[in-house]
Design a protein around this motif. Structure first.
Motif, PDB file in Angstrom:
ATOM      1  N   ARG A   1     -25.927 -54.652 -39.867  1.00  0.00           N
ATOM      2  CA  ARG A   1     -26.410 -54.359 -41.224  1.00  0.00           C
ATOM      3  C   ARG A   1     -27.751 -53.611 -41.258  1.00  0.00           C
ATOM      4  O   ARG A   1     -28.270 -53.318 -42.308  1.00  0.00           O
ATOM      5  CB  ARG A   1     -26.500 -55.635 -42.083  1.00  0.00           C
ATOM      6  CG  ARG A   1     -25.125 -56.145 -42.519  1.00  0.00           C
ATOM      7  CD  ARG A   1     -25.238 -57.362 -43.388  1.00  0.00           C
ATOM      8  NE  ARG A   1     -25.908 -58.462 -42.699  1.00  0.00           N
ATOM      9  CZ  ARG A   1     -25.303 -59.267 -41.808  1.00  0.00           C
ATOM     10  NH1 ARG A   1     -24.038 -59.094 -41.504  1.00  0.00           N
ATOM     11  NH2 ARG A   1     -25.976 -60.237 -41.247  1.00  0.00           N
TER      12      ARG A   1
ATOM     13  N   GLU B   1     -22.651 -44.518 -39.734  1.00  0.00           N
ATOM     14  CA  GLU B   1     -22.076 -43.596 -40.730  1.00  0.00           C
ATOM     15  C   GLU B   1     -23.035 -42.448 -41.033  1.00  0.00           C
ATOM     16  O   GLU B   1     -22.669 -41.291 -41.116  1.00  0.00           O
ATOM     17  CB  GLU B   1     -21.754 -44.329 -42.045  1.00  0.00           C
ATOM     18  CG  GLU B   1     -20.514 -45.197 -42.005  1.00  0.00           C
ATOM     19  CD  GLU B   1     -20.771 -46.519 -41.303  1.00  0.00           C
ATOM     20  OE1 GLU B   1     -21.961 -46.885 -41.122  1.00  0.00           O
ATOM     21  OE2 GLU B   1     -19.797 -47.172 -40.905  1.00  0.00           O
TER      22      GLU B   1
ATOM     23  N   THR C   1     -27.760 -46.114 -39.843  1.00  0.00           N
ATOM     24  CA  THR C   1     -26.386 -46.594 -39.606  1.00  0.00           C
ATOM     25  C   THR C   1     -25.562 -45.533 -38.874  1.00  0.00           C
ATOM     26  O   THR C   1     -25.895 -44.338 -38.914  1.00  0.00           O
ATOM     27  CB  THR C   1     -25.670 -46.911 -40.929  1.00  0.00           C
ATOM     28  OG1 THR C   1     -25.586 -45.689 -41.666  1.00  0.00           O
ATOM     29  CG2 THR C   1     -26.405 -47.970 -41.725  1.00  0.00           C
TER      30      THR C   1
ATOM     31  N   GLY D   1     -28.542 -51.141 -38.414  1.00  0.00           N
ATOM     32  CA  GLY D   1     -28.176 -49.861 -37.809  1.00  0.00           C
ATOM     33  C   GLY D   1     -28.803 -49.687 -36.443  1.00  0.00           C
ATOM     34  O   GLY D   1     -29.240 -50.649 -35.809  1.00  0.00           O
TER      35      GLY D   1
ATOM     36  N   ARG E   1     -17.141 -41.035 -37.901  1.00  0.00           N
ATOM     37  CA  ARG E   1     -17.720 -42.211 -37.231  1.00  0.00           C
ATOM     38  C   ARG E   1     -16.953 -42.495 -35.930  1.00  0.00           C
ATOM     39  O   ARG E   1     -17.559 -42.857 -34.921  1.00  0.00           O
ATOM     40  CB  ARG E   1     -17.590 -43.390 -38.215  1.00  0.00           C
ATOM     41  CG  ARG E   1     -18.058 -44.702 -37.684  1.00  0.00           C
ATOM     42  CD  ARG E   1     -19.572 -44.827 -37.828  1.00  0.00           C
ATOM     43  NE  ARG E   1     -20.036 -46.123 -37.364  1.00  0.00           N
ATOM     44  CZ  ARG E   1     -20.212 -46.455 -36.100  1.00  0.00           C
ATOM     45  NH1 ARG E   1     -19.965 -45.578 -35.151  1.00  0.00           N
ATOM     46  NH2 ARG E   1     -20.649 -47.641 -35.762  1.00  0.00           N
TER      47      ARG E   1
END
Ligand code: ADP
Length: 210
Positions: free
Chosen positions: A52, A21, A19, A54, A31
């Motif tokens: 969802r 993040e 992801t 990444g 981010r």
């Protein structure tokens, strides 16, 4: 590519799918700071993103892979043997040489190998359709002469050579070596032509080594 973009690629290559993040955390950035880089890398085709899941690594875009490959191919490894004549050679003999050697361009040299000029099919046709006798006119009068000759060196890559053929709208480049920096004389050591490019293209397309 920036240092940070390279780091991002490295992380995604090793750990993807990952992801945004998580990538930010790994680089100790927010981010938001990272977002423009991720956009660039995604748009350039290096990364792909799934909701969802990444980011995951796609690799280099095809164009770039081909460009890298062409830039790694040196003229010296693909050049052909040059076909040369002297300035005093008659236009008639030059035409015969073109037929016998099956080439469209002859390099005109002094002292066996010093580049003096280039003579193309149309240069010779011009003389042939004129009033002069092709057995009497020397190629020296029909050729394009130094220093107006576009050349390539053995160390240049095939992309640079192809670029010159296209930019200057010519069929062939003499491959040359500088004989000595002072006189600026060039020794002809090869020939790089549109046919060379076609051969490289076909071999690349077949997936075989040339
Ligand atoms: P053709 O004239 O048969 O179409 P080219 O397109 O190669 O063949 O040549 C066009 C013109 O450019 C000719 O007058 C030729 O002498 C000249 N020429 C060809 N090769 C070179 C070169 N490497 N550098 C400078 N001039 C060239």
């Amino acid at each position: 590519m920036t240092k940070r973009q390279e780091q991002i690629l490295e992380i995604v290559r090793r750990e993807g799918p990952i992801t945004g993040e998580r990538i930010a955390e790994r680089l100790h950035l927010t981010r938001a700071t990272l977002r423009p880089d991720l956009t660039v890398l995604t748009m350039a085709g290096f990364l792909d993103a799934r909701p969802r899941v990444g980011y995951f690594y796609v690799g280099k875009p095809m164009g770039e892979v081909i460009a890298d490959q062409l830039r790694n191919m040196k003229v010296k490894d693909y050049k052909s043997v040059p076909v040369v004549v002297s300035e005093a050679t008659s236009v008639y003999d030059a035409i015969v040489t073109m037929f016998l050697e099956d080439v469209g361009t002859l390099f005109v040299v002094r002292d066996q190998a010093v580049l003096a000029g280039v003579v193309s099919r149309k240069d010779l046709l011009k003389v042939a359709i004129g009033a002069q006798d092709v057995r009497e006119v020397p190629v020296g009068l029909a050729m394009t002469r130094m220093p107006n000759i576009i050349v390539v060196t053995p160390e240049e890559n095939v992309y640079e050579a192809a670029r010159k053929l296209i930019d200057y709208q010519i069929d062939a480049l003499p491959v040359v070596r500088v004989m000595d920096a002072h006189s600026k004389q060039l020794e002809v050591v090869g020939r790089f032509t549109k046919t060379t490019i076609a051969r490289i293209f076909v071999e690349l397309g077949s997936g075989r080594d040339i």
